[in-house]
Design a protein around this motif. Sequence first.
Motif, PDB file in Angstrom:
ATOM      1  N   PRO C 152     -53.045  13.137  61.957  1.00  0.00           N
ATOM      2  CA  PRO C 152     -54.505  13.198  62.111  1.00  0.00           C
ATOM      3  C   PRO C 152     -54.976  14.615  62.444  1.00  0.00           C
ATOM      4  O   PRO C 152     -54.241  15.397  63.029  1.00  0.00           O
ATOM      5  CB  PRO C 152     -54.783  12.267  63.303  1.00  0.00           C
ATOM      6  CG  PRO C 152     -53.566  11.451  63.461  1.00  0.00           C
ATOM      7  CD  PRO C 152     -52.424  12.199  62.890  1.00  0.00           C
ATOM      8  N   LYS C 153     -56.213  14.885  62.058  1.00  0.00           N
ATOM      9  CA  LYS C 153     -56.724  16.246  62.093  1.00  0.00           C
ATOM     10  C   LYS C 153     -56.614  16.889  63.476  1.00  0.00           C
ATOM     11  O   LYS C 153     -56.153  18.012  63.616  1.00  0.00           O
ATOM     12  CB  LYS C 153     -58.184  16.254  61.627  1.00  0.00           C
ATOM     13  CG  LYS C 153     -58.756  17.650  61.524  1.00  0.00           C
ATOM     14  CD  LYS C 153     -60.023  17.666  60.696  1.00  0.00           C
ATOM     15  CE  LYS C 153     -60.498  19.102  60.523  1.00  0.00           C
ATOM     16  NZ  LYS C 153     -61.653  19.212  59.651  1.00  0.00           N
ATOM     17  N   LYS C 154     -57.019  16.157  64.497  1.00  0.00           N
ATOM     18  CA  LYS C 154     -57.058  16.725  65.831  1.00  0.00           C
ATOM     19  C   LYS C 154     -55.652  17.130  66.286  1.00  0.00           C
ATOM     20  O   LYS C 154     -55.419  18.234  66.760  1.00  0.00           O
ATOM     21  CB  LYS C 154     -57.633  15.679  66.797  1.00  0.00           C
ATOM     22  CG  LYS C 154     -58.406  16.285  67.936  1.00  0.00           C
ATOM     23  CD  LYS C 154     -59.172  15.213  68.673  1.00  0.00           C
ATOM     24  CE  LYS C 154     -59.634  15.715  70.019  1.00  0.00           C
ATOM     25  NZ  LYS C 154     -60.259  14.655  70.822  1.00  0.00           N
ATOM     26  N   GLU C 155     -54.737  16.203  66.051  1.00  0.00           N
ATOM     27  CA  GLU C 155     -53.374  16.412  66.481  1.00  0.00           C
ATOM     28  C   GLU C 155     -52.753  17.609  65.763  1.00  0.00           C
ATOM     29  O   GLU C 155     -52.120  18.469  66.364  1.00  0.00           O
ATOM     30  CB  GLU C 155     -52.584  15.136  66.155  1.00  0.00           C
ATOM     31  CG  GLU C 155     -51.294  14.980  66.896  1.00  0.00           C
ATOM     32  CD  GLU C 155     -50.634  13.654  66.504  1.00  0.00           C
ATOM     33  OE1 GLU C 155     -49.451  13.663  66.177  1.00  0.00           O
ATOM     34  OE2 GLU C 155     -51.348  12.620  66.482  1.00  0.00           O
ATOM     35  N   ARG C 156     -52.994  17.663  64.420  1.00  0.00           N
ATOM     36  CA  ARG C 156     -52.319  18.727  63.680  1.00  0.00           C
ATOM     37  C   ARG C 156     -52.933  20.085  63.996  1.00  0.00           C
ATOM     38  O   ARG C 156     -52.244  21.088  64.022  1.00  0.00           O
ATOM     39  CB  ARG C 156     -52.338  18.449  62.178  1.00  0.00           C
ATOM     40  CG  ARG C 156     -53.693  18.505  61.511  1.00  0.00           C
ATOM     41  CD  ARG C 156     -53.543  18.305  60.012  1.00  0.00           C
ATOM     42  NE  ARG C 156     -54.828  18.497  59.357  1.00  0.00           N
ATOM     43  CZ  ARG C 156     -55.517  17.535  58.750  1.00  0.00           C
ATOM     44  NH1 ARG C 156     -55.052  16.303  58.710  1.00  0.00           N
ATOM     45  NH2 ARG C 156     -56.657  17.807  58.175  1.00  0.00           N
ATOM     46  N   ARG C 157     -54.217  20.090  64.304  1.00  0.00           N
ATOM     47  CA  ARG C 157     -54.822  21.368  64.661  1.00  0.00           C
ATOM     48  C   ARG C 157     -54.304  21.856  66.004  1.00  0.00           C
ATOM     49  O   ARG C 157     -54.090  23.052  66.199  1.00  0.00           O
ATOM     50  CB  ARG C 157     -56.344  21.235  64.702  1.00  0.00           C
ATOM     51  CG  ARG C 157     -56.962  21.282  63.318  1.00  0.00           C
ATOM     52  CD  ARG C 157     -58.381  21.765  63.399  1.00  0.00           C
ATOM     53  NE  ARG C 157     -58.798  22.329  62.123  1.00  0.00           N
ATOM     54  CZ  ARG C 157     -59.875  23.070  61.966  1.00  0.00           C
ATOM     55  NH1 ARG C 157     -60.615  23.373  63.013  1.00  0.00           N
ATOM     56  NH2 ARG C 157     -60.206  23.549  60.796  1.00  0.00           N
ATOM     57  N   ALA C 158     -54.073  20.915  66.918  1.00  0.00           N
ATOM     58  CA  ALA C 158     -53.536  21.277  68.222  1.00  0.00           C
ATOM     59  C   ALA C 158     -52.152  21.876  68.063  1.00  0.00           C
ATOM     60  O   ALA C 158     -51.825  22.936  68.613  1.00  0.00           O
ATOM     61  CB  ALA C 158     -53.493  20.043  69.122  1.00  0.00           C
ATOM     62  N   LYS C 159     -51.342  21.195  67.258  1.00  0.00           N
ATOM     63  CA  LYS C 159     -49.978  21.664  67.020  1.00  0.00           C
ATOM     64  C   LYS C 159     -50.004  23.041  66.342  1.00  0.00           C
ATOM     65  O   LYS C 159     -49.259  23.959  66.721  1.00  0.00           O
ATOM     66  CB  LYS C 159     -49.235  20.637  66.154  1.00  0.00           C
ATOM     67  CG  LYS C 159     -47.868  21.070  65.664  1.00  0.00           C
ATOM     68  CD  LYS C 159     -46.843  21.054  66.790  1.00  0.00           C
ATOM     69  CE  LYS C 159     -45.508  21.603  66.305  1.00  0.00           C
ATOM     70  NZ  LYS C 159     -44.672  22.077  67.386  1.00  0.00           N
ATOM     71  N   ALA C 160     -50.902  23.156  65.338  1.00  0.00           N
ATOM     72  CA  ALA C 160     -50.991  24.411  64.604  1.00  0.00           C
ATOM     73  C   ALA C 160     -51.411  25.536  65.538  1.00  0.00           C
ATOM     74  O   ALA C 160     -50.889  26.655  65.454  1.00  0.00           O
ATOM     75  CB  ALA C 160     -51.979  24.282  63.453  1.00  0.00           C
ATOM     76  N   ALA C 161     -52.315  25.235  66.471  1.00  0.00           N
ATOM     77  CA  ALA C 161     -52.785  26.270  67.387  1.00  0.00           C
ATOM     78  C   ALA C 161     -51.623  26.794  68.218  1.00  0.00           C
ATOM     79  O   ALA C 161     -51.510  27.990  68.481  1.00  0.00           O
ATOM     80  CB  ALA C 161     -53.885  25.707  68.275  1.00  0.00           C
ATOM     81  N   GLU C 162     -50.726  25.884  68.635  1.00  0.00           N
ATOM     82  CA  GLU C 162     -49.550  26.306  69.394  1.00  0.00           C
ATOM     83  C   GLU C 162     -48.722  27.299  68.593  1.00  0.00           C
ATOM     84  O   GLU C 162     -48.305  28.348  69.089  1.00  0.00           O
ATOM     85  CB  GLU C 162     -48.645  25.098  69.694  1.00  0.00           C
ATOM     86  CG  GLU C 162     -49.084  24.255  70.850  1.00  0.00           C
ATOM     87  CD  GLU C 162     -48.210  22.998  70.940  1.00  0.00           C
ATOM     88  OE1 GLU C 162     -47.005  23.076  70.603  1.00  0.00           O
ATOM     89  OE2 GLU C 162     -48.742  21.949  71.317  1.00  0.00           O
TER      90      GLU C 162
END
Lengths: 679, 332, 357
Positions: C152-162
């Motif tokens: 899901p978008k929120k999760e993957r953006r969080a991971k990507a930000a890391e």
Amino acid sequence: MTTAVATPPQPAAVEPPPAPPEPRTLPRWAWALVVVGVWIVVWSFTKGQDTLALGAREHTDLHNEFTEFRDAVLASRDTNPIIQFTYQLGSWFTSAVEWLQRMISIPDFPRPVPQIGWIGVTAVATWVGLAVAGWRIAVLVALSFFSFGLFGYWSDSIDLLIVTFVAVSVAILVGMPLAVLLGTTNRAGASVINTVLDIFQTMPTFVYLLPIVLFFGIGASAAVVCTLIYALPPLIRIAGHGIRSVSGMTIEATDSAGQTSWQRLRKVQLPMARKTIVVGVNQTIMAALSMATIAAYVDGPGLGGPVLSALSKNDVGGAFVPGMLIVVMAVMLDRSTTAASEASEKAARGRIDLRKRRIVLAAAAVPVVVALWASRTYTDLAEFPENDLGSSIADGVNRFVDWFIDVFGGVTEWFKDLITYGLLNPMQDLLAESPWYVSAAGILALAFVFGGLRALVPAVICVYGIWFFDLWHDAMITLNMTLVGTVLVMVLALIFGVLMARSRYVDLLLRPVLDAGQTIPPFVYLIPILALFGPSRFTAILAGVIYAAPVAIKLVADGVGGVSSTTVEASRSTGATTWQEITKVQLPMARGSLVLAANQGLLYMLSMAVIGGLVGAGALGYDIVLGFSRSEEWGKGACAGITIVLIGIMIDRVARAAADKESVTHDPTRRPWWRSAMG
Amino acid sequence: MRNTRNRWRRGTRAVAAVACLALATACGGGSIDEETQANEEQAGAAGGECGDLNMAVNPWVGYEASAYVVGEVAREQLGCTVNYKDLKEDVSWQGFGTGEVDVVIEDWGHPDLEKKFVAEKGGDGSATDFGENGNVGIIGWYVPGWLAEEHPDILDYNNLNEYASEFETSESGGKGQFLGSDPSYVQFDEAIIDNLGLDFKVVFSGGEAATITAFEQAQETKDWLIGYFWEPQYIHAEVPMEQVELPPYEDGCQDDPAKVACDYPETPLKKFVSTEWAESDSTAVGLVQNFEWTNDDQNQVAAYITSDKMSPEDAAAKWISDNQDVVDGWLQ
Amino acid sequence: MSTVTDRHATTSASTADAALSVRHLWKIFGKGADSIIGTPDAELSRAELKEKTGCVVGVKDVSFEVAPGEVFVVMGLSGSGKSTLVRCLTRLIEPTAGEIVIEGDDVTRASQSQLRELRRNHASMVFQHFGLLPHRQVIDNVAYGLEIRGVPKKERRAKAAEVVELVGLTGYEHSYPDQLSGGMQQRVGLARALAGDPSLLLFDEPFSALDPLIRRDMQNEVIRLHHELGKTMVFITHDLAEALKLGDRILIMRDGAIVQVGTPDEIIGAPADDYVRDFTSEVPRSHVLTLKWVMHEPNGDALEGPVLQADQIVKDAARIVLDHQGPCRVMEGDKLVGVVDDEDILRVVVAEEEVKP
């Protein structure tokens, strides 16, 4: 590209420097001269024999079979399930167009005016222009719509817009899946699709106009369908090309992340090809508009109607005004779609303050709503008030044309004679008055000399086809006119293309003229040319040149302008004169564009063959007009149409093969995808 | 004149309306609602006896004149909804069967189409012959007026060969050029030239516009020109032309197209209509059946359209108001 | 030579616990490529084969294994088949024959969906020309692999930000690739590969397109990431210095075949043939060779003075040896394996000076 699999290239490191061209005893042009020389000798002994000439009203059994087939289909129209289906389809198109017409262009009975009057339509269109492309486009849209009414063709203009809208919508619906297919299929599949597209693009519209009426009925439905058929190929071709040329590296990189092919299409290929797809849609709209006059032959609503009806009264001015409005519409739609695409990209990249824009649009919506209300309330805001502007411009144009013909009539005669006696007649004698087998052998030999085996094979197929459809003599005359016209087009293209590429002012000045030349219906300038040169092949060629030159000039200008400035600088640093710079650097380096310009020029000339038939050029164009006009000659017209397609495909394939054969440079973007992977 | 002033007044009104809009004040003015109501009442009163009339408009001015005169009478005096459809002949005939075309008002003779669509000729019966419309088509060989004046003997075909070289053009391959016309028309000129031993070659202009322009220019610049032309045609009013005398038409002399050596016959122009429409109870059926007028009538309306640049509707209305007695005859 | 094979045997992982194992891998481009392997034609040189069949060998009978956590460099000049080799590993190019096992799964036999699963979760790749999506922001480029997995978008953006932070791109999340320099674009490429948390990272000449200073930064970045994350890496390069700097082991390819596999000092110290010797000749040997390669038998030398370890680089030991009068001892653990004196050191260093222009 063809040789990608058959002969994998050596890796760059071990690759020897490009081998010098094979030593040959004679250059290609010398071989060509030899072929022509032999041809002339044979011709001088055999001329007039076996030319397969067919009288204007003669037709062969084959032509009759075509006509009978058409009659059989016609006779079965009440029972034939296919026709039932297409009729249903046609009635959907008609009702869509008519609903839109009642909304914005014709009185919706019992209202004396459409649901939304001119000021409402203009306001909404302007607002849309503002929303998708910014205020400049909004102004352009407002002025364009206003001019539709001001020059007295409000309903016809809006009708054309409606037909174009419906046809282009359907084209996108049908065309995008096909474009994806073209963009993702293997090479064999792509070449099959491309050949089919070639056929559709070169087939003269008059040939399929009658079958369309048979299958879809008269009026809006026929207009939509014939526009659709003509407008679909550019979309498929350009969008397919865009999808195909998405960077292989990006595809590989995203493939390596484990995407499915659907994800690849949706998230990588389509977004990355977006710009090219927009160009495709844009070209489709232009193609749709250029069908306006043809659609009028089957009672299609739009600006083509007044053009044709003015033509039947030899009223040049009367045809000029609606013709110019088609140009206005084309320019408006062209600039809007391009600007909309740029704006949406900007917006997507966050370079536009969205909040501010929303406020502007909301504010702008207020006068739009007022205009809508007013256009439903006041007659003069619903129906554009009549005025004399359109007819006084028409009168002015008529006076100008009369004056022009008075002054230049006869003076121009020498030019016509020069071209006709110096170029047209000798070449036609050779092509058309040789026995057919001599001409065939000559054409095939030239194809081989210029394009090798790759050109010979399609040439053999096409020459056989031309012979098979029993119109050999006419085909040779048309081929000859096309070739002579292309020479003239290329002369113009070189002169003006180079001028445009070298001077920004010339470019700024000429480009709008070229845009107009490309979109104005040829019928508008047919009469003045006729008055100057009489019904003759030269008139047809001149009309064709006016139609074909803009494309060729633009291509040459873009090609020469695209030559790397460092190369030009380098040549200048060696002390080259301007002439040397043009002939030794810019033109050779723009060779690809020159070949493309010649190729497009040829095909455009060929597509004017039918118009030639209307102004005394005879040959295949006449046969097609004849087939459209008299039902017993339909078979002959259809065969003439197929013959034109065959000529077009033959010329195209030979030209392409010749260009590829000559080219030694390796275009890095054309390397097979795995080659870069070899490190 | 009245017309112009009216236009100006409407123009001023538009400006006023736009101004009102700008000020966002309520103004009076032409009410669309009133007209809508009026239309509804009128539609109710007319009772829709006529209904739709689909009138094919073939692409020449003479035809346009006839079509709009009949159409405007039907609209104004019978309350029909008239749809004018700009079509070529072939397409018009195809439309009979599909209900898209009801009337072809001027037919110059299409035996092949009759064979396909008229029941008596063996067709599918979708078209019905409604008889002659009073116009007579004259086809023949014409030269521009100045030529006839300066060389009166040219009007006899026997003398044509003497002048053949004068007619030579870039297209005629060393012979005199004979200008053939629009492919739609009946033409035997190649055979006539052969069989009369004339030193001419037929070059097809390909279209009516091309032929007319050629004759206009020839008269203007005193060029030599001979070609296929016809009456009724509005251009006769503007450009003088004379007919060249060929061996007179006799019955049967054009039966074998290859052996034709005589002039064209005079063709009474006919009306064809959709059978389905003819059998309907539309009040316009009688009008079309009775419609009949002369070449002069048609040329008059055509001249209104071309020379006076009137719209076909206005031209027809003008002729109708001047000739109500003739029209009354059609309406009986 | 014997040392090389010994060392090879000890450092290479056994098949069972190898992160990646490649056996008899072939790739031949052209029609009828399948039928060539196993025939005498396969033994022909590349040019001869092309002459005879029109086919070109990309990879010729390559076998190797990579241990978990190892940085394995494949080196060769352009056209040597190294890029083809790395693409065969996840079947971006279909191998013609051979076997590839990644973490116990046979890649060559995987179905399309198994292959996708492998590419999504186990092996990510970094490309020479980045292959970024120009229409997406940095953050969405990085998240692309997660997106196509259906995260899901929120999760993957969080991971990507890391991951963006990990590669030092903080602040550029919402830029578009064409707004970044080449080095930064490649950081995005790196981040994209890391986002899916794969166990195996494949690099295809990732820094060749960058200028030298940026290249050095990026190499250090890779070394840092390797220390922090301990991923197994297969690294393709044509740059010997890069290979020596990064590689635990180096595989040298030529015309699609293996020329030599070994640790950096093995490659320099004992080039397998003239080809390898030729292009390693300009490498500063003192920077690569360990004392093991320069010491001599302690025949009669006085065994006193400083003690050095056998795997110490010559350059680092030079000062100590030159400062000390007489030979120094070289130990492997507690065991004396040889001695090294001034002459041994100077032989290496002076030889270098002569080669240099």
